[in-house]
Structures are given as C-alpha cells and as structure tokens.
Design a protein around this motif. Structure first.
Motif, short mmCIF file in Angstrom:
data_model
loop_
_atom_site.label_atom_id
_atom_site.label_comp_id
_atom_site.label_asym_id
_atom_site.label_seq_id
_atom_site.Cartn_x
_atom_site.Cartn_y
_atom_site.Cartn_z
N GLN A 367 29.17 38.18 32.30
CA GLN A 367 29.61 37.80 33.64
C GLN A 367 30.75 36.79 33.59
N LEU A 368 30.68 35.84 32.66
CA LEU A 368 31.76 34.85 32.53
C LEU A 368 33.06 35.53 32.11
N ARG A 373 38.55 37.60 33.44
CA ARG A 373 39.52 38.70 33.58
C ARG A 373 40.07 38.77 35.01
N ARG A 374 39.24 38.40 35.98
CA ARG A 374 39.71 38.40 37.38
C ARG A 374 40.53 37.16 37.71
N ASP A 376 39.14 34.16 38.05
CA ASP A 376 38.32 33.23 38.83
C ASP A 376 38.12 31.90 38.10
N ILE A 377 38.04 31.94 36.77
CA ILE A 377 37.89 30.75 35.95
C ILE A 377 38.80 30.88 34.75
N PRO A 378 39.22 29.77 34.15
CA PRO A 378 40.11 29.85 32.99
C PRO A 378 39.36 30.33 31.75
N PRO A 379 40.09 30.81 30.75
CA PRO A 379 39.44 31.25 29.51
C PRO A 379 38.94 30.07 28.69
N PHE A 380 37.85 30.27 27.97
CA PHE A 380 37.32 29.29 27.03
C PHE A 380 36.42 30.03 26.05
#
Length: 426
Positions: A367-368, A373-374, A376-380
C-alpha cells in the motif's frame, strides 16, 4: 538544590572511557539535554550513572559502548531518559546476569518475553528513577534510566549558538567516535570533515584555500604528539582557529599541556557546554567566522526512522538502538498505523515487522508503494524484519515492494549498517 544534568552526565562518561577502551570497546556519546537541570543531589546521580555504565561495559568485550541522553521538554512534567547499550556477539547470558546483579535493581523481575530476549526492570536506589534492561545474548543489551526531578530550562532571549556552516575537522578519530561528534556538531551548524591521520591533515591544510580552512579542529590523542605530526598542523591554520586535543581521563597531556603547543587539552567526551562555547567563539573578535562562513548554512538534520512492530520489547530495543545511533525514531504497532504515520509525516526509512495484527508488513508495504507511485507520499526505503526468515520469505517481501528482508532480532551493529546504507546517515 538543582544542578546541570549534562555536565554530571558527561563527567560520569569521562570516568569510564578508559575502562571501555581497555576492553577493546568502541565508544559513542550523545547528550541532547543542554540547559536541563535536575532537582536533588548531583552525587547521587553520579553514583547511579557510574554503576549503570560499569554494568553495561561489563556486558561485552570487543564490541561497542554507546551512551546517550535525551530530554523531552514538551511533556508535563518534562522527562529525561538516558540509554546505555553494549553491542557485540560477546554479550552472553552470563554477562547479562552479572550486569543485572551489578545494577542492583530493586523489586526486579526478569523474564524471557521473546525467544532470545531477557528483560529486567526496577527502581534505581540512587535516583528513584525507573530502570529497564533488555538484552539479546549474542547481539547486544540496552539499559535505560528515566531520571526524575527534571526542571525545564528558563526562557531566554539569547540565541542558541550556531556555526553557520563553518568548517570543523576531525583528525585521527575512530569511526564510532567520529560519527557521534559529527552528529553533535551538525546540530550546532558545523560542516564536518573526517581526516584519517595528522599527516593527511597537514597536507590538506597546505592545499586548502584560506577561506575553506577549518575554524575548529578536534584531534584524538593516540600517541606522542611530538612524533606523530600533531604539532605540524597548528601553524598552517588561522590564528583564531580552535584546536582541541581530545584525551582520555588520566592522560599525561593533562599534566603537561605544554607538550601539545597550540592546542587546548580537553577530556572527552566533550560536554554540550564545551561544544556550545566553541561555537560561540566564532563570533568573538578573534574568531574566524568571516573567512570560514561566506553565507549562512544549515547543518544536516538527523534522519527519521519509523519502526513498526507489535511486540513491545522489539519496539523498546529497536528504538533504543536507533536513537543511540543518532536517528530520530517514531514507532507504530501495526501496518495500518504505519501507513497513517507515513501520511502525516513521511520518514526517511521504515523498519517493518512482517507478521502483525490489523495489517501485516508485506501488505502495508504494497500500500505504501502504491501511494508513492501516485505521488501521495515521497519515496523512502522499507526493510521488512521477520523471525521466520528464509530465501522464499525474502523473495515474497521484495516482490511486495520491500528494499530488503532481514532476520530478527536485528543487532545494533546490523541496524547501524542497514540504516546507514539506506539513508546515507553516517
């Protein structure tokens, strides 16, 4: 009566460094409690710290001895927690039992909570603070002390010292100690550079433009300064540069400081007051801030790690180890709580347990990754941990989007290596 906690904490650490070094232990120290005062007797706290440090040092040989203190002044009343950790495969059940006895915990109960994990808790007879010990023989042990009687610092209009990106060199310092100095100096706005030997430092000073020469140099005593090149460096730097010769308690250089001409001899670990004073000296008439800081710079912030686990002891150990390594830590107890935490404030990295209620680690990771990919949140990075590790489990976790899957329990040394690899934090 009240007293400065940071100074007592630092002095107690200085007293045990020679013993830790004699047992082949690397050493790191951090104190994020400048200005915090404690109500009570400083001698009682000194005794409590000394007993705690000796117990932890006795847990292992050839590993690491890590101590840190952190104040949380946002709580009411303010809280202060110190942590001492021993890291290394030489941590045995016998050494854990001996440490438990040495600590002298009152009303102590010990139990095996998870396979391979031993816990103990009690009341410190010196401070009446709560003591907790968690040990994983073969990996490491963590002891925490919650110190009572904390007084929040008085409000002041004086600005906190900040080096504005001035250069500091750490010379001839081993990796563990260098990392702790780098973290502490970065919080004060210094730009640090590690240099492995006095010879290399001298060569670098000769080839460095004047505006980039350091305003602060900290060198670690390892031998005879007249023979190892220590004294060759001072004449090459700015007249106002601070040159610190860091020694263990009991060093002959404390009795004969003239042997280290041009340097100030300080016992390490350096206290918060020491580093604050060195930073403030940049703006003094003899300082060199005008040549070393052409424009204001901000020191790097410590990386944030989200640790996700439904086991209370796993969270305690994971948080203690990561904070001792210099990271800011947040926690969650299941995959859905981890997703919610990442949506509120994305971390620099996630350490995620595989099997948890509500939502497991693999499902939360998928889900993260979809949210990333959308946009909504930065990559980590996401690393999944499991006690049931196998090559097939690892394959499934990576297919779910994890960067890696590692076996639990994760030792502090392994955590250090993995966090540094994924976040770039050193």
């Amino acid at each position: 009566m009240s007293f400065d906690f940071a100074e007592v904490f630092t002095v107690a650490a200085r007293q045990v460094v020679p013993l830790a070094r004699s047992q082949g232990l690397s050493f790191t120290f951090d104190c994020q409690s400048a200005g915090v005062r404690i109500a009570g007797d400083p001698g009682s706290l000194q005794g409590a710290l000394h007993r705690l440090f000796l117990a932890v040092i006795g847990l292992s040989t050839g590993g690491s001895f890590v101590i840190s203190a952190r104040a949380d002044l946002s709580q009411s009343p303010p809280s202060l927690q110190l942590r001492a950790a021993a890291v290394g495969t030489n941590v045995t059940m016998a050494s854990v039992t001996a440490a438990h006895a040495h600590l002298g915990l009152w009303r102590c109960q010990a139990a095996s909570v998870d396979p391979g994990t031993v816990t103990a808790s009690g009341i410190c007879p010196h401070t009446q603070g709560q003591v907790e010990m968690t040990a994983m023989p073969g990996h490491g042990a963590l002891v925490t002390l919650n110190v009572p009687g904390v007084e929040a610092p008085l409000a002041t209009d004086a600005p906190a010292p900040h080096a504005q990106g001035a250069h500091a060199w750490l010379v001839n310092v081993d990796d563990a100690l260098a990392r702790s100095w780098e973290r502490r100096l970065a919080r004060l706005g210094w730009t640090t550079t590690r240099i492995g030997s006095f010879e290399n430092a001298t060569a670098r000073a000769r080839s460095t433009p004047r505006h980039a020469l350091p305003a602060l140099v900290i060198v670690l005593e390892t031998g005879n300064p007249a023979r190892d090149g220590t004294l060759d460096l001072a004449p090459l730097l700015h007249a106002g540069a601070r040159l610190i010769y860091a020694v263990q308690a009991g060093s002959a250089s404390l009795r004969h400081p003239a042997h280290v001409k041009g340097y100030e001899v300080h016992v390490y670990p350096l206290s918060p007051h020491d580093l604050d004073e060195m930073t403030r000296s940049l703006s003094s008439p003899d300082g060199v801030a005008d040549t070393t800081t052409p424009e204001p710079l901000r020191g790097p912030s410590p990386s944030t790690v989200l640790i996700v686990d439904d086991g209370p002891m796993n969270l305690i150990v994971g948080q203690g180890f990561a904070e001792a390594l210099g990271y800011v830590v947040r926690t969650a107890t299941d995959g859905q709580a981890a997703i919610d935490a990442c949506m509120r404030d994305a971390p620099d990295m996630v350490l995620m347990d595989l099997h948890m209620p509500v939502l497991g680690g693999a499902e939360a990771t998928m889900q993260l990754r979809a949210m990333q990919r959308r946009g909504d949140i930065p990559p980590f990075p996401i690393v999944i941990l499991t006690a049931g590790w196998s090559a097939e489990v690892r394959r499934q976790c990576i297919e779910a989007g994890a960067d890696e899957c590692l076996a639990k329990p994760l030792s502090m040394a392994d955590m250090d290596a993995e966090l540094a690899r994924r976040t770039g934090h050193r």
